[in-house]
Write a protein that holds these residues in place. Sequence first.
Motif, PDB file in Angstrom:
ATOM      1  N   UNK A 294       0.836  -1.192   0.000  1.00 20.87           N
ATOM      2  CA  UNK A 294       0.000   0.000   0.000  1.00 20.87           C
ATOM      3  C   UNK A 294       0.875   1.248   0.000  1.00 20.87           C
ATOM      4  N   UNK A 295       0.635   2.125  -0.976  1.00 20.86           N
ATOM      5  CA  UNK A 295       1.379   3.381  -1.058  1.00 20.86           C
ATOM      6  C   UNK A 295       0.463   4.531  -0.655  1.00 20.86           C
ATOM      7  N   UNK A 296       1.051   5.559  -0.051  1.00 22.12           N
ATOM      8  CA  UNK A 296       0.268   6.700   0.429  1.00 22.12           C
ATOM      9  C   UNK A 296      -0.204   7.540  -0.755  1.00 22.12           C
ATOM     10  N   UNK A 297      -1.490   7.823  -0.782  1.00 17.12           N
ATOM     11  CA  UNK A 297      -2.050   8.708  -1.793  1.00 17.12           C
ATOM     12  C   UNK A 297      -2.077  10.143  -1.270  1.00 17.12           C
ATOM     13  N   UNK A 298      -2.646  10.331  -0.066  1.00 16.83           N
ATOM     14  CA  UNK A 298      -2.728  11.660   0.508  1.00 16.83           C
ATOM     15  C   UNK A 298      -3.279  11.570   1.922  1.00 16.83           C
ATOM     16  N   UNK A 299      -3.103  12.653   2.659  1.00 13.25           N
ATOM     17  CA  UNK A 299      -3.749  12.769   3.949  1.00 13.25           C
ATOM     18  C   UNK A 299      -5.187  13.221   3.728  1.00 13.25           C
ATOM     19  N   UNK A 300      -6.094  12.705   4.527  1.00 18.49           N
ATOM     20  CA  UNK A 300      -7.491  13.094   4.417  1.00 18.49           C
ATOM     21  C   UNK A 300      -7.703  14.360   5.241  1.00 18.49           C
ATOM     22  N   UNK A 301      -8.189  15.405   4.591  1.00 16.70           N
ATOM     23  CA  UNK A 301      -8.370  16.693   5.254  1.00 16.70           C
ATOM     24  C   UNK A 301      -9.726  16.764   5.942  1.00 16.70           C
ATOM     25  N   UNK A 302      -9.856  17.749   6.817  1.00 16.97           N
ATOM     26  CA  UNK A 302     -11.061  17.831   7.625  1.00 16.97           C
ATOM     27  C   UNK A 302     -12.275  18.280   6.831  1.00 16.97           C
ATOM     28  N   UNK A 303     -12.080  18.825   5.629  1.00 19.65           N
ATOM     29  CA  UNK A 303     -13.226  19.284   4.855  1.00 19.65           C
ATOM     30  C   UNK A 303     -13.829  18.160   4.012  1.00 19.65           C
ATOM     31  N   UNK A 304     -13.478  16.927   4.295  1.00 14.99           N
ATOM     32  CA  UNK A 304     -14.051  15.818   3.546  1.00 14.99           C
ATOM     33  C   UNK A 304     -14.520  14.717   4.489  1.00 14.99           C
ATOM     34  N   UNK A 305     -15.415  13.911   3.996  1.00 12.26           N
ATOM     35  CA  UNK A 305     -15.886  12.749   4.732  1.00 12.26           C
ATOM     36  C   UNK A 305     -15.028  11.556   4.346  1.00 12.26           C
TER      37      UNK A 305
END
Length: 465
Positions: A174-185
């Motif tokens: 598994x490779x990192x795509x991105x951090x999940x930000x607070x403005x998304x579910x």
Amino acid sequence: MHFSIPDTEEFTSENGSTYTCYHLHVNGVEHSMLRYSQLHDFNEKLKKEFGSEIINNFKFPPKKLLGLNQIQKEERREKLEHYIQLLSQDARVANSDVFNGFLISAQKETEKGIPESVELNVYLMNGHKITVDIMSTDQAEDVLEAVATKVELSEQYVYYFGLYLVKKDESSAFSIVRKIHDFESPYISLNSAKGPHRIVVRKSYWDPVFDDDLKEDRVAMNLLFIQAVNDVEREWVICSKEQRRNLDTLKRKNSRKEYVKEVRSMKFYNYIKFKPSTSDYPEENVPVVVHAGNREIIFTVRTPDGSYKEGTFKITRMRCWRITSANEDNSKSLELSFEYLMAKDSLKWITIKTEDAILMSLCLQGMVDELIMCKKGLKMKKPSDRIKGPQRQYKSRDGGIIITRSTTNNAAAIPDPPVLQKPQESHSDQKKNSEKMHSTLPPKSRGAAAHIENDIFEGIGDDDL
């Protein structure tokens, strides 16, 4: 954060009229579709919240009385893209419940997300699954706090960690795509992702000194240990055969503190290793391996004689950076370019062509934000720092209303906005020189992108060189 509006799409309403939707991408992934009227209504809300004298600086494109031709539509798309890019770089706006609520409501409408009780699987770096009961439209911070409660992580350590979207690659890793930000579910983002993805918990800080805050907490230490083991196994951390044997022995003994202490002494601990890239430094089209962490990025280049050389670039000496598309017909061909202070009075643009351009930029921004936080003597935020905003009404695509309630963070923990901040007279001569030498991107770069100014660079002086 990287916002773009790469294209538009025409729709027909129930009454037979046509309208244009703008595809809003956040950090390289489509987030939502929005009409101009929704963005206009959002801009009016921001004026009420922050004042026209601030929001008017972002130059929202005005209404037109008559319909737009194709050229005018493209001009409006570009202006809206520039508007949202600049807006997102003001920390006061980007950390507000108005901003978060608008983006959450847009994602919810686009993905037809109905608020309902659901189960979400979140994973640790060793593959251990944690199932939490949430609402499908909960923000990322709501989900992170639910995970922390489930594993009994102390409140003061919750935001030392974050939720990341990862994707299984061809090697089944598994490779990192991105951090999940607070403005998304997280629930909606996971379900809308293409391919085998999952959400994992990882450290969200860059300076390994923060490990010391966590070492006496049993659960936090366990999370550090799990990530350290994973980084060693995927060879993100460089260790000799003897060091690897020592680590294996400590792992078998379940000596977690000792294991983490040992790994901290090794090269590239607490760094992210990116996918193979090419760069124009030290020469054109040279293959490089790039690591980011501990307030720097490091290039590793293989020389013709088979040996390896490294180049280190400190974030304090990056004046700014930006992402562009190297080939407009191939969205995966991205470039990250940064302007670097090579020596006194000498700035140079360095470009990396990589699939991980957006992730790399987010890492740079994370390190800058962390350094600003430390310079101001601020601490990691806690769940109690979150302020629940009021219920707000946002316009839907059909002209209806979407009611959303989101949170913001304590204003004391928000860094000053780097984009709108005016230069101070007390800045060093070095900054004046760097402004005079400000250069443009290489001609081969194409595509709209926002300049991300590095606020840390403004205080650099001769002693830093």
